[in-house]
Design a protein around this motif. Structure first.
Motif, PDB file in Angstrom:
ATOM      1  N   LYS A  96      -3.045   2.708  -3.020  1.00  0.00           N
ATOM      2  CA  LYS A  96      -3.366   3.790  -2.069  1.00  0.00           C
ATOM      3  C   LYS A  96      -4.699   4.442  -2.442  1.00  0.00           C
ATOM      4  O   LYS A  96      -5.486   4.826  -1.570  1.00  0.00           O
ATOM      5  CB  LYS A  96      -2.254   4.851  -2.073  1.00  0.00           C
ATOM      6  N   THR A  97      -4.937   4.532  -3.735  1.00  0.00           N
ATOM      7  CA  THR A  97      -6.199   5.129  -4.196  1.00  0.00           C
ATOM      8  C   THR A  97      -7.382   4.201  -3.882  1.00  0.00           C
ATOM      9  O   THR A  97      -8.458   4.655  -3.506  1.00  0.00           O
ATOM     10  CB  THR A  97      -6.138   5.359  -5.729  1.00  0.00           C
ATOM     11  N   ALA A  98      -7.159   2.908  -4.051  1.00  0.00           N
ATOM     12  CA  ALA A  98      -8.287   1.966  -3.949  1.00  0.00           C
ATOM     13  C   ALA A  98      -8.597   1.508  -2.523  1.00  0.00           C
ATOM     14  O   ALA A  98      -9.739   1.147  -2.226  1.00  0.00           O
ATOM     15  CB  ALA A  98      -8.005   0.743  -4.826  1.00  0.00           C
ATOM     16  N   PHE A  99      -7.594   1.469  -1.650  1.00  0.00           N
ATOM     17  CA  PHE A  99      -7.794   0.881  -0.314  1.00  0.00           C
ATOM     18  C   PHE A  99      -7.341   1.829   0.785  1.00  0.00           C
ATOM     19  O   PHE A  99      -6.488   2.679   0.574  1.00  0.00           O
ATOM     20  CB  PHE A  99      -7.028  -0.447  -0.203  1.00  0.00           C
ATOM     21  N   LYS A 100      -7.894   1.576   1.978  1.00  0.00           N
ATOM     22  CA  LYS A 100      -7.610   2.453   3.127  1.00  0.00           C
ATOM     23  C   LYS A 100      -6.205   2.267   3.689  1.00  0.00           C
ATOM     24  O   LYS A 100      -5.576   3.198   4.157  1.00  0.00           O
ATOM     25  CB  LYS A 100      -8.594   2.166   4.262  1.00  0.00           C
ATOM     26  N   ASN A 101      -5.746   1.015   3.696  1.00  0.00           N
ATOM     27  CA  ASN A 101      -4.462   0.703   4.335  1.00  0.00           C
ATOM     28  C   ASN A 101      -3.997  -0.694   3.903  1.00  0.00           C
ATOM     29  O   ASN A 101      -4.691  -1.385   3.146  1.00  0.00           O
ATOM     30  CB  ASN A 101      -4.603   0.765   5.873  1.00  0.00           C
ATOM     31  N   GLN A 102      -2.850  -1.113   4.404  1.00  0.00           N
ATOM     32  CA  GLN A 102      -2.276  -2.406   4.024  1.00  0.00           C
ATOM     33  C   GLN A 102      -3.172  -3.573   4.464  1.00  0.00           C
ATOM     34  O   GLN A 102      -3.284  -4.579   3.771  1.00  0.00           O
ATOM     35  CB  GLN A 102      -0.861  -2.550   4.610  1.00  0.00           C
ATOM     36  N   THR A 103      -3.796  -3.443   5.623  1.00  0.00           N
ATOM     37  CA  THR A 103      -4.669  -4.529   6.088  1.00  0.00           C
ATOM     38  C   THR A 103      -5.791  -4.767   5.068  1.00  0.00           C
ATOM     39  O   THR A 103      -6.109  -5.914   4.733  1.00  0.00           O
ATOM     40  CB  THR A 103      -5.262  -4.185   7.478  1.00  0.00           C
ATOM     41  N   GLU A 104      -6.348  -3.689   4.541  1.00  0.00           N
ATOM     42  CA  GLU A 104      -7.415  -3.848   3.550  1.00  0.00           C
ATOM     43  C   GLU A 104      -6.876  -4.467   2.249  1.00  0.00           C
ATOM     44  O   GLU A 104      -7.545  -5.281   1.612  1.00  0.00           O
ATOM     45  CB  GLU A 104      -8.110  -2.510   3.276  1.00  0.00           C
ATOM     46  N   VAL A 105      -5.657  -4.091   1.875  1.00  0.00           N
ATOM     47  CA  VAL A 105      -5.032  -4.699   0.685  1.00  0.00           C
ATOM     48  C   VAL A 105      -4.937  -6.215   0.868  1.00  0.00           C
ATOM     49  O   VAL A 105      -5.240  -6.991  -0.040  1.00  0.00           O
ATOM     50  CB  VAL A 105      -3.628  -4.088   0.427  1.00  0.00           C
ATOM     51  N   LEU A 106      -4.545  -6.652   2.064  1.00  0.00           N
ATOM     52  CA  LEU A 106      -4.363  -8.083   2.310  1.00  0.00           C
ATOM     53  C   LEU A 106      -5.704  -8.824   2.353  1.00  0.00           C
ATOM     54  O   LEU A 106      -5.828  -9.937   1.840  1.00  0.00           O
ATOM     55  CB  LEU A 106      -3.578  -8.297   3.612  1.00  0.00           C
TER      56      LEU A 106
ATOM     57  N   TRP B  89       0.826  -1.219   0.000  1.00  0.00           N
ATOM     58  CA  TRP B  89       0.000   0.000   0.000  1.00  0.00           C
ATOM     59  C   TRP B  89       0.857   1.264   0.000  1.00  0.00           C
ATOM     60  O   TRP B  89       0.536   2.231  -0.679  1.00  0.00           O
ATOM     61  CB  TRP B  89      -0.914  -0.035   1.231  1.00  0.00           C
ATOM     62  N   GLU B  90       1.970   1.220   0.748  1.00  0.00           N
ATOM     63  CA  GLU B  90       2.839   2.403   0.841  1.00  0.00           C
ATOM     64  C   GLU B  90       3.494   2.730  -0.499  1.00  0.00           C
ATOM     65  O   GLU B  90       3.634   3.893  -0.865  1.00  0.00           O
ATOM     66  CB  GLU B  90       3.970   2.168   1.865  1.00  0.00           C
ATOM     67  N   LYS B  91       3.875   1.672  -1.230  1.00  0.00           N
ATOM     68  CA  LYS B  91       4.689   1.896  -2.433  1.00  0.00           C
ATOM     69  C   LYS B  91       3.896   1.904  -3.740  1.00  0.00           C
ATOM     70  O   LYS B  91       4.461   2.206  -4.793  1.00  0.00           O
ATOM     71  CB  LYS B  91       5.780   0.828  -2.506  1.00  0.00           C
ATOM     72  N   GLN B  92       2.644   1.505  -3.698  1.00  0.00           N
ATOM     73  CA  GLN B  92       1.870   1.415  -4.942  1.00  0.00           C
ATOM     74  C   GLN B  92       0.756   2.461  -4.918  1.00  0.00           C
ATOM     75  O   GLN B  92      -0.273   2.255  -4.265  1.00  0.00           O
ATOM     76  CB  GLN B  92       1.242   0.011  -5.079  1.00  0.00           C
ATOM     77  N   PRO B  93       0.914   3.558  -5.657  1.00  0.00           N
ATOM     78  CA  PRO B  93      -0.115   4.607  -5.670  1.00  0.00           C
ATOM     79  C   PRO B  93      -1.503   4.065  -6.041  1.00  0.00           C
ATOM     80  O   PRO B  93      -2.507   4.510  -5.489  1.00  0.00           O
ATOM     81  CB  PRO B  93       0.395   5.595  -6.735  1.00  0.00           C
ATOM     82  N   LEU B  94      -1.558   3.072  -6.951  1.00  0.00           N
ATOM     83  CA  LEU B  94      -2.863   2.533  -7.352  1.00  0.00           C
ATOM     84  C   LEU B  94      -3.582   1.886  -6.164  1.00  0.00           C
ATOM     85  O   LEU B  94      -4.804   1.950  -6.042  1.00  0.00           O
ATOM     86  CB  LEU B  94      -2.681   1.491  -8.468  1.00  0.00           C
TER      87      LEU B  94
ATOM     88  N   ILE C 269      -5.796  -4.958  -9.804  1.00  0.00           N
ATOM     89  CA  ILE C 269      -5.458  -3.542 -10.033  1.00  0.00           C
ATOM     90  C   ILE C 269      -4.009  -3.403 -10.518  1.00  0.00           C
ATOM     91  O   ILE C 269      -3.698  -2.606 -11.393  1.00  0.00           O
ATOM     92  CB  ILE C 269      -5.693  -2.718  -8.740  1.00  0.00           C
ATOM     93  N   LEU C 270      -3.118  -4.233  -9.966  1.00  0.00           N
ATOM     94  CA  LEU C 270      -1.693  -4.128 -10.336  1.00  0.00           C
ATOM     95  C   LEU C 270      -1.381  -4.806 -11.680  1.00  0.00           C
ATOM     96  O   LEU C 270      -0.257  -4.727 -12.165  1.00  0.00           O
ATOM     97  CB  LEU C 270      -0.813  -4.738  -9.245  1.00  0.00           C
ATOM     98  N   GLY C 271      -2.363  -5.509 -12.245  1.00  0.00           N
ATOM     99  CA  GLY C 271      -2.150  -6.139 -13.554  1.00  0.00           C
ATOM    100  C   GLY C 271      -1.497  -7.509 -13.484  1.00  0.00           C
ATOM    101  O   GLY C 271      -0.787  -7.919 -14.412  1.00  0.00           O
ATOM    102  N   ALA C 272      -1.766  -8.250 -12.414  1.00  0.00           N
ATOM    103  CA  ALA C 272      -1.252  -9.620 -12.307  1.00  0.00           C
ATOM    104  C   ALA C 272      -1.868 -10.487 -13.413  1.00  0.00           C
ATOM    105  O   ALA C 272      -2.899 -10.129 -13.980  1.00  0.00           O
ATOM    106  CB  ALA C 272      -1.606 -10.192 -10.938  1.00  0.00           C
ATOM    107  N   THR C 273      -1.219 -11.615 -13.714  1.00  0.00           N
ATOM    108  CA  THR C 273      -1.692 -12.478 -14.807  1.00  0.00           C
ATOM    109  C   THR C 273      -2.710 -13.492 -14.293  1.00  0.00           C
ATOM    110  O   THR C 273      -2.430 -14.248 -13.352  1.00  0.00           O
ATOM    111  CB  THR C 273      -0.501 -13.245 -15.437  1.00  0.00           C
ATOM    112  N   GLU C 274      -3.861 -13.518 -14.951  1.00  0.00           N
ATOM    113  CA  GLU C 274      -4.890 -14.505 -14.599  1.00  0.00           C
ATOM    114  C   GLU C 274      -4.390 -15.894 -14.950  1.00  0.00           C
ATOM    115  O   GLU C 274      -3.843 -16.110 -16.031  1.00  0.00           O
ATOM    116  CB  GLU C 274      -6.157 -14.236 -15.420  1.00  0.00           C
ATOM    117  N   LEU C 275      -4.580 -16.834 -14.045  1.00  0.00           N
ATOM    118  CA  LEU C 275      -4.135 -18.207 -14.279  1.00  0.00           C
ATOM    119  C   LEU C 275      -5.326 -19.166 -14.212  1.00  0.00           C
ATOM    120  O   LEU C 275      -6.381 -18.817 -13.666  1.00  0.00           O
ATOM    121  CB  LEU C 275      -3.073 -18.601 -13.254  1.00  0.00           C
TER     122      LEU C 275
END
Ligand code: FEO
Ligand code: CA
Ligand code: CA
Ligand code: CA
Length: 558
Positions: free
Chosen positions: A341-351, A334-339, A360-366
């Motif tokens: 930071k825009t979408a979530f409140k904090n790191q706990t929410e990211v997890l 969350w600290e290092k990815q502006p995208l 959001i980060l563009g990971a590859t669908e498997l």
């Protein structure tokens, strides 16, 4: 993918076992690869005997039985409903197994962890999902909640046979009602201790000798929290309807759970993210930091790895998700990815909302990442991609990840297909993987019960789910050899080798799963007095395993 044996063999690599990269903790716990003492026996007579015997595959079968190739035999260690102590019984639908001996010098006495992934309600609570004519009672829900989670049992091998040590003080159950601490500083949905674990599919082992059990299809139990375009949450109902009596937050599930084998205490590792964790495969770096790989077994979801920043920590560190197209691990930070930071409140929410963050980060669908194993010889990471019918991938494949410079904390890698399922290669829908002491690859299949042996589905040729081995050495090197066939509707899961490599622990999961009427089950395996299908753990032994453990030795002499 066009399959070529030559390619496969060069892909696996024939490096000698002297160059094993597997960390010591995996070796000593019998997950894979410590050369057996027999490797030293290079007498001409032994080698000639081994060389002359080809591995005999078994044919695909519809039979309602656990069939094994010549040279293998099995004993049942524990089955659904067995008493393990005065208070506790063995749960349903056993999956991942992991054996840790008390003493490394005695590989025949230790603690076995077994996952109980889900329940077959017809046999556990009497509830029939095919005829949902009555509301499920609290008593039925309680029975179902008891039968998931996991079991710790002491097992011992005596006179060549593994048995549960009944009433041993270590024997205990972890269920959907066991309080479990969160290894995180911020409460999740208001709690720092949550109730229970469920949907425990596969798992792993830590370098400090504890079990990891992974919460996969958790939304079946208490539903899920979904967010709309305006980020407004709503609750999606579960399949089992447990939330009717127990209003636990869905956000308390979908984590990797660590179990202390000795006292059964448990904790959930929030830093590893929340999704349908199939497994968690750890590698310990030279400085004792750990790398943890885990896949999200859902169509079009992702592959993740956590790299700890401190020794032996599953809390301090960064979670990454794979961009397999560009060979990059993307930080869910969350600290290092502006995208983020825009979408979530904090790191706990990211997890908690790792799937959304990864997208959001563009990971590859498997195509449904399942089990992950590190090849003890080449060091490459293998990931089962079981299938994705929505993308016309009916038979799945195994993905190979080569971390840059062979470094597990690298942030770049190369991804390629190792082998594809399909009639040509004789298997479909790879799920669990295990490497044995010689670096041979064992694979279980998971064709779904509703599609298996059905004329209008693409799985007819494969018949029942099976266990396969791909020898790395010898004249069968690179061939996919079917060595076990499961009872009707069942899946073989949770392969785990004993520390001496001589026993393969295996789960027979959900025989008779398609049963509509309890009086006429589709399977009655394991054929006990109750005459109903029961999941069970078996110990497989025999010459074939011994032979597999010696293949590398033959190759080196050639
Ligand atoms: Fe529970 Fe992904 O198999
Ligand atoms: Ca699985
Ligand atoms: Ca495995
Ligand atoms: Ca599966």
């Amino acid at each position: 993918m066009e399959y070529s044996r030559k390619e496969f063999i060069s892909f696996l690599g024939k490096t000698s076992l002297g160059a094993l990269v597997m960390p010591q903790f995996l070796i000593s716990c019998g997950n894979t690869t410590k050369p057996a003492p027999e490797f030293k026996d290079t007498s001409e007579a032994v080698l000639k005997k081994l060389k002359d015997v080809a591995l005999e595959a078994i044919q695909p079968s519809h039979k309602d039985d656990l069939l094994l190739a010549n040279g293998l035999n099995y004993d049942i260690i524990a089955k659904y409903g067995d008493e393990i102590s005065k208070e506790e019984t063995f749960g349903d639908n056993n999956d991942f197994t992991c054996f840790i001996p008390f003493d490394e010098k005695n590989p025949k006495d230790g603690l076995l962890w077994v996952n109980h992934e889900y329940i077959n309600p017809l046999f556990v609570s009497g509830y029939n999902y095919r005829k949902p004519n009555a509301p499920k009672t609290k008593e039925q829900v309680d029975k179902e909640m008891y039968c998931v989670g996991g079991t710790i049992v002491r097992i011992k091998e005596e006179n060549g046979k593994w048995n549960v040590v009944k009433n041993d003080p270590h024997n205990k159950r972890i269920t959907a009602q066991t309080p479990i601490k969160l290894n995180w500083d911020t409460p999740i949905a208001g709690k720092t201790t949550v109730i229970g674990t469920n949907s425990n599919c596969s798992g792993g082992i830590t370098p400090w000798k504890t079990f990891l059990t992974c919460e996969e299809n958790y939304d079946n139990c208490f539903g899920e929290i979904k967010y709309d375009k305006n980020n407004k949450p709503s609750r999606v109902a579960s399949r089992y309807g447990w939330e009717k009596y127990y209003n636990y937050s869905p956000e308390h599930y979908g984590w990797v759970v660590e179990i202390n084998p000795i006292d059964g205490s448990a904790q959930k590792h929030i830093a590893l993210g929340r999704f349908a964790h199939e497994c968690c495969t750890l590698y310990e770096l030279a400085d004792k930091r750990v790398v943890a790989y885990s896949g999200d077994d859902k169509n079009n979801e992702y592959l993740y790895k956590f790299i700890s920043s401190k020794p032996s920590s599953l809390k301090e560190g960064t979670l990454y998700v794979a961009d397999t197209e560009n060979g990059k691990w993307l930080a869910l930070d969350w600290e290092k990815q502006p995208l983020l930071k825009t979408a979530f409140k904090n790191q706990t929410e990211v997890l908690i909302r790792a799937r959304e963050a990864a997208k959001i980060l563009g990971a590859t669908e498997l195509n449904r990442p399942e089990d992950i194993e590190i090849d003890p010889v080449s060091g490459n990471v293998f990931v089962s991609l079981t299938n994705n019918k929505w993308k016309n991938d009916f038979h799945g494949s195994i993905l190979k990840i080569e971390e840059t410079g062979g470094k597990y904390d690298s942030l770049t890698f190369k991804a390629s297909t190792f082998i594809a399922g399909g009639e040509e290669n004789g298997f479909s829908c790879p799920d669990n993987l295990a490497f044995d002491m010689s670096g041979n690859l064992w694979i279980t299949s998971d064709m779904s019960g509703s599609a298996m042996n059905k004329k209008d589905k693409p799985y007819m040729a494969f018949k029942n789910n099976s266990l396969f081995v791909i020898p790395r050495y010898g004249k069968d090197a690179g061939k996919v050899i079917r060595v076990a066939s499961a009872p009707i509707d069942a899946e073989l899961t949770g392969p785990w080798f004993s520390p001496d490599g001589k026993t393969l622990f295996l789960s027979v999961q959900h025989p008779g799963e398609q049963t509509k009427d309890k009086k006429h089950p589709t399977s009655t395996w394991p054929f006990d007095q109750d005459n109903i299908p029961k999941s069970a753990i078996v110990a497989i032994q025999g010459d074939l395993i011994e032979k597999m453990n010696k293949l590398q030795q033959i190759e080196n002499v050639n």
